[in-house]
Design a protein around this motif. Structure first.
Motif, PDB file in Angstrom:
ATOM      1  N   LEU A   4       0.838  -1.202   0.000  1.00  0.00           N
ATOM      2  CA  LEU A   4       0.000   0.000   0.000  1.00  0.00           C
ATOM      3  C   LEU A   4       0.869   1.247   0.000  1.00  0.00           C
ATOM      4  N   ASN A   5       0.519   2.186  -0.850  1.00  0.00           N
ATOM      5  CA  ASN A   5       1.274   3.434  -0.901  1.00  0.00           C
ATOM      6  C   ASN A   5       0.364   4.556  -1.380  1.00  0.00           C
ATOM      7  N   VAL A   6       0.754   5.766  -1.078  1.00  0.00           N
ATOM      8  CA  VAL A   6      -0.051   6.921  -1.471  1.00  0.00           C
ATOM      9  C   VAL A   6       0.109   7.177  -2.966  1.00  0.00           C
ATOM     10  N   GLY A   7      -0.847   7.920  -3.513  1.00  0.00           N
ATOM     11  CA  GLY A   7      -0.789   8.305  -4.917  1.00  0.00           C
ATOM     12  C   GLY A   7      -1.148   9.772  -5.059  1.00  0.00           C
ATOM     13  N   PRO A   8      -1.180  10.265  -6.275  1.00  0.00           N
ATOM     14  CA  PRO A   8      -1.558  11.669  -6.500  1.00  0.00           C
ATOM     15  C   PRO A   8      -3.077  11.836  -6.408  1.00  0.00           C
ATOM     16  N   TYR A   9      -3.616  11.465  -5.238  1.00  0.00           N
ATOM     17  CA  TYR A   9      -5.061  11.390  -5.082  1.00  0.00           C
ATOM     18  C   TYR A   9      -5.603  12.522  -4.216  1.00  0.00           C
ATOM     19  N   TYR A  10      -6.881  12.864  -4.486  1.00  0.00           N
ATOM     20  CA  TYR A  10      -7.667  13.632  -3.528  1.00  0.00           C
ATOM     21  C   TYR A  10      -8.203  12.643  -2.476  1.00  0.00           C
ATOM     22  N   THR A  11      -9.058  13.104  -1.594  1.00  0.00           N
ATOM     23  CA  THR A  11      -9.558  12.255  -0.503  1.00  0.00           C
ATOM     24  C   THR A  11     -11.070  12.087  -0.621  1.00  0.00           C
ATOM     25  N   ASN A  12     -11.483  10.922  -1.105  1.00  0.00           N
ATOM     26  CA  ASN A  12     -12.907  10.640  -1.275  1.00  0.00           C
ATOM     27  C   ASN A  12     -13.381   9.762  -0.109  1.00  0.00           C
ATOM     28  N   THR A  13     -13.543  10.376   1.049  1.00  0.00           N
ATOM     29  CA  THR A  13     -13.981   9.642   2.239  1.00  0.00           C
ATOM     30  C   THR A  13     -15.372   9.058   2.042  1.00  0.00           C
ATOM     31  N   ARG A  14     -16.217   9.782   1.329  1.00  0.00           N
ATOM     32  CA  ARG A  14     -17.577   9.288   1.089  1.00  0.00           C
ATOM     33  C   ARG A  14     -17.554   7.962   0.351  1.00  0.00           C
ATOM     34  N   ALA A  15     -16.745   7.860  -0.711  1.00  0.00           N
ATOM     35  CA  ALA A  15     -16.660   6.613  -1.477  1.00  0.00           C
ATOM     36  C   ALA A  15     -16.147   5.473  -0.603  1.00  0.00           C
ATOM     37  N   GLY A  16     -15.195   5.781   0.288  1.00  0.00           N
ATOM     38  CA  GLY A  16     -14.680   4.753   1.184  1.00  0.00           C
ATOM     39  C   GLY A  16     -15.755   4.214   2.105  1.00  0.00           C
ATOM     40  N   LEU A  17     -16.564   5.108   2.681  1.00  0.00           N
ATOM     41  CA  LEU A  17     -17.634   4.674   3.575  1.00  0.00           C
ATOM     42  C   LEU A  17     -18.704   3.885   2.814  1.00  0.00           C
ATOM     43  N   GLN A  18     -18.998   4.303   1.590  1.00  0.00           N
ATOM     44  CA  GLN A  18     -19.972   3.561   0.794  1.00  0.00           C
ATOM     45  C   GLN A  18     -19.481   2.150   0.505  1.00  0.00           C
ATOM     46  N   ARG A  19     -18.211   2.014   0.130  1.00  0.00           N
ATOM     47  CA  ARG A  19     -17.661   0.692  -0.146  1.00  0.00           C
ATOM     48  C   ARG A  19     -17.649  -0.166   1.121  1.00  0.00           C
ATOM     49  N   ALA A  20     -17.307   0.444   2.243  1.00  0.00           N
ATOM     50  CA  ALA A  20     -17.290  -0.286   3.507  1.00  0.00           C
ATOM     51  C   ALA A  20     -18.689  -0.783   3.869  1.00  0.00           C
ATOM     52  N   ARG A  21     -19.705   0.058   3.667  1.00  0.00           N
ATOM     53  CA  ARG A  21     -21.083  -0.351   3.962  1.00  0.00           C
ATOM     54  C   ARG A  21     -21.508  -1.517   3.074  1.00  0.00           C
ATOM     55  N   ASP A  22     -21.132  -1.457   1.809  1.00  0.00           N
ATOM     56  CA  ASP A  22     -21.483  -2.541   0.885  1.00  0.00           C
ATOM     57  C   ASP A  22     -20.882  -3.867   1.358  1.00  0.00           C
ATOM     58  N   ILE A  23     -19.648  -3.823   1.830  1.00  0.00           N
ATOM     59  CA  ILE A  23     -18.984  -5.039   2.309  1.00  0.00           C
ATOM     60  C   ILE A  23     -19.680  -5.569   3.561  1.00  0.00           C
ATOM     61  N   LEU A  24     -19.935  -4.686   4.518  1.00  0.00           N
ATOM     62  CA  LEU A  24     -20.528  -5.115   5.783  1.00  0.00           C
ATOM     63  C   LEU A  24     -21.952  -5.619   5.606  1.00  0.00           C
ATOM     64  N   ARG A  25     -22.634  -5.121   4.601  1.00  0.00           N
ATOM     65  CA  ARG A  25     -23.991  -5.592   4.327  1.00  0.00           C
ATOM     66  C   ARG A  25     -23.976  -7.080   3.961  1.00  0.00           C
ATOM     67  N   ARG A  26     -22.884  -7.531   3.361  1.00  0.00           N
ATOM     68  CA  ARG A  26     -22.783  -8.934   2.959  1.00  0.00           C
ATOM     69  C   ARG A  26     -22.315  -9.847   4.091  1.00  0.00           C
ATOM     70  N   ARG A  27     -21.774  -9.251   5.149  1.00  0.00           N
ATOM     71  CA  ARG A  27     -21.258 -10.038   6.264  1.00  0.00           C
ATOM     72  C   ARG A  27     -22.385 -10.470   7.193  1.00  0.00           C
ATOM     73  N   LYS A  28     -22.286 -11.685   7.717  1.00  0.00           N
ATOM     74  CA  LYS A  28     -23.321 -12.237   8.577  1.00  0.00           C
ATOM     75  C   LYS A  28     -23.074 -11.963  10.055  1.00  0.00           C
ATOM     76  N   ASN A  29     -21.916 -11.401  10.397  1.00  0.00           N
ATOM     77  CA  ASN A  29     -21.615 -11.102  11.795  1.00  0.00           C
ATOM     78  C   ASN A  29     -22.635 -10.123  12.361  1.00  0.00           C
ATOM     79  N   ARG A  30     -22.986 -10.303  13.617  1.00  0.00           N
ATOM     80  CA  ARG A  30     -23.978  -9.421  14.216  1.00  0.00           C
ATOM     81  C   ARG A  30     -23.405  -8.028  14.511  1.00  0.00           C
ATOM     82  N   ASN A  31     -22.127  -7.980  14.825  1.00  0.00           N
ATOM     83  CA  ASN A  31     -21.501  -6.711  15.181  1.00  0.00           C
ATOM     84  C   ASN A  31     -20.606  -6.242  14.039  1.00  0.00           C
ATOM     85  N   LYS A  32     -20.810  -5.000  13.628  1.00  0.00           N
ATOM     86  CA  LYS A  32     -20.110  -4.485  12.459  1.00  0.00           C
ATOM     87  C   LYS A  32     -19.516  -3.121  12.788  1.00  0.00           C
TER      88      LYS A  32
END
Length: 365
Positions: A238-266
């Motif tokens: 993992l390394n940084v790139g010439p990127y801006y910071t799209n925190t919203r996209a990160g949270l959306q992707r994280a929610r999509d992943i957790l929605r598929r997980r069966k664990n009760r605590n997320k």
């Protein structure tokens, strides 16, 4: 009784590391800073050897490289490019885990507990009536016999089902975690390396979960202009790139992943310097390099609220000291009703591990 004293022998008593062990320790440290680039790490070692004389007559740097290949830590392709192997990736994870655990001020290894009694491994002093299916090793022998004696007396003693009592146990729960890592350019701005401790923490957390919490899940989401998933084997690189910071996209992707997980605590662990600077609107990127643009911030806060409604706690690990940025993290935490740590770079892993290991949820959905 007689004692025989002799001159201290380092080799005999195992007190001194070998030249290979010392060089390998340095090599692993350098790999953390080069994002797994073996050639660059070896180049740095060459410069350090020329200046400080790291090698000796028994093992030069060339011998060290050959030994790494022999032991399966390095491989070389047909074009002569040197790369680390999966064995080295595992070594980096274990080393990161040991380093962070050594520095933990408090806490102990254990499963995540809740205040609820139920199926678990740790006995509580409280007892309850036996139920069909209870584990026999939880039987409270003293309490069971006392019930029988109180009911029948000593002369006509017998044992019935109603006499049996068992110990309560802690209810153990599994946790689904998404670790979000900010790879925007600001993570290396102003001469401060924020990505190395973030990468090291991810390596250690992955090793912790795989070895100590096999029922838990860990997913890694890297985010810059957009967000994408990262596998465990990719963590050292993992390394940084010439990127801006799209925190919203990160949270959306994280929610999509957790929605598929069966664990009760997320939960989401967010490692960032706290400056969202872009998001997508109608398929096009809207950006503001100065950060904390109202249009961008509001979208991030909206995601925090959605996470709260879905029972996902966001714990933010803030690795910048700017009060203006910290104010945004406080607002994010309030919107999600989560937690926030304002950690220095050398405390990041300690804070994250303490929170993970000692995490206790008040509700089980």
């Amino acid at each position: 009784m007689f004692f025989r004293y002799s001159e201290w022998d380092e080799q005999r008593h195992g007190g001194a590391p070998t030249t290979f062990e010392k060089l390998f320790e340095l090599f692993q440290q350098l790999l953390q800073y080069t994002a797994g680039d073996a050639a660059e790490a070896l180049h740095w070692m060459t410069q350090l050897d020329q200046r400080y004389g790291l090698t000796d007559e028994g093992m030069g740097l060339g011998d060290f490289i050959e030994e790494l290949k022999k032991r399966g830590y390095l491989e070389q392709d047909a074009q002569g490019v040197i790369r680390i192997t999966p064995r080295t990736e595992g070594t980096l994870r274990r080393r990161s885990l040991e380093e962070i655990f050594t520095r933990l001020r408090k806490g102990r290894q254990g499963r995540h507990k809740t205040p609820f009694a139920g199926q678990g491994d740790e006995r509580l002093p409280e007892t309850r009536a036996w139920q069909f299916g209870d584990d026999p090793h939880l039987l409270d022998v003293t309490g069971t016999l006392s019930n029988a004696f109180r009911r029948t007396g000593i002369d006509d003693w017998d044992l019935r089902e109603d006499d049996f009592v068992v110990h309560e146990t802690d209810h153990h729960t599994s946790v689904a975690t998404v670790l979000m890592i900010d790879l925007s350019h600001s993570m290396v701005l102003y001469g401060e390396d924020r990505i190395t401790p973030a990468r090291k923490t991810a390596l250690a957390l992955a090793e912790l979960i795989m070895t100590h919490y096999p029922k838990d899940t860990l997913d890694i989401v890297a985010f810059g202009n957009d967000a994408w998933e990262v596998s465990v084997k990719d963590l050292p690189y993992l390394n940084v790139g010439p990127y801006y910071t799209n925190t919203r996209a990160g949270l959306q992707r994280a929610r999509d992943i957790l929605r598929r997980r069966k664990n009760r605590n997320k939960q989401i662990f967010l490692i960032t310097d706290g400056k969202p600077s872009c998001h997508f609107e109608n398929g096009r990127m809207y950006r503001n390099a100065f950060g904390l643009d109202r249009r961008i911030v509001n979208k991030v806060l909206d995601e925090a609220v959605i996470c709260r409604r879905e029972g996902i706690v966001i714990t933010t690990f803030m690795i910048a000291r700017d009060p203006y940025l910290q104010d945004f993290v406080r607002r994010l935490t309030e919107a999600n009703r989560g937690r926030a740590y304002y950690a220095s770079l050398d405390e990041l892993g300690t804070f994250l591990f303490e929170d993970y290991i000692r995490n206790r949820r008040k509700t089980v959905r």
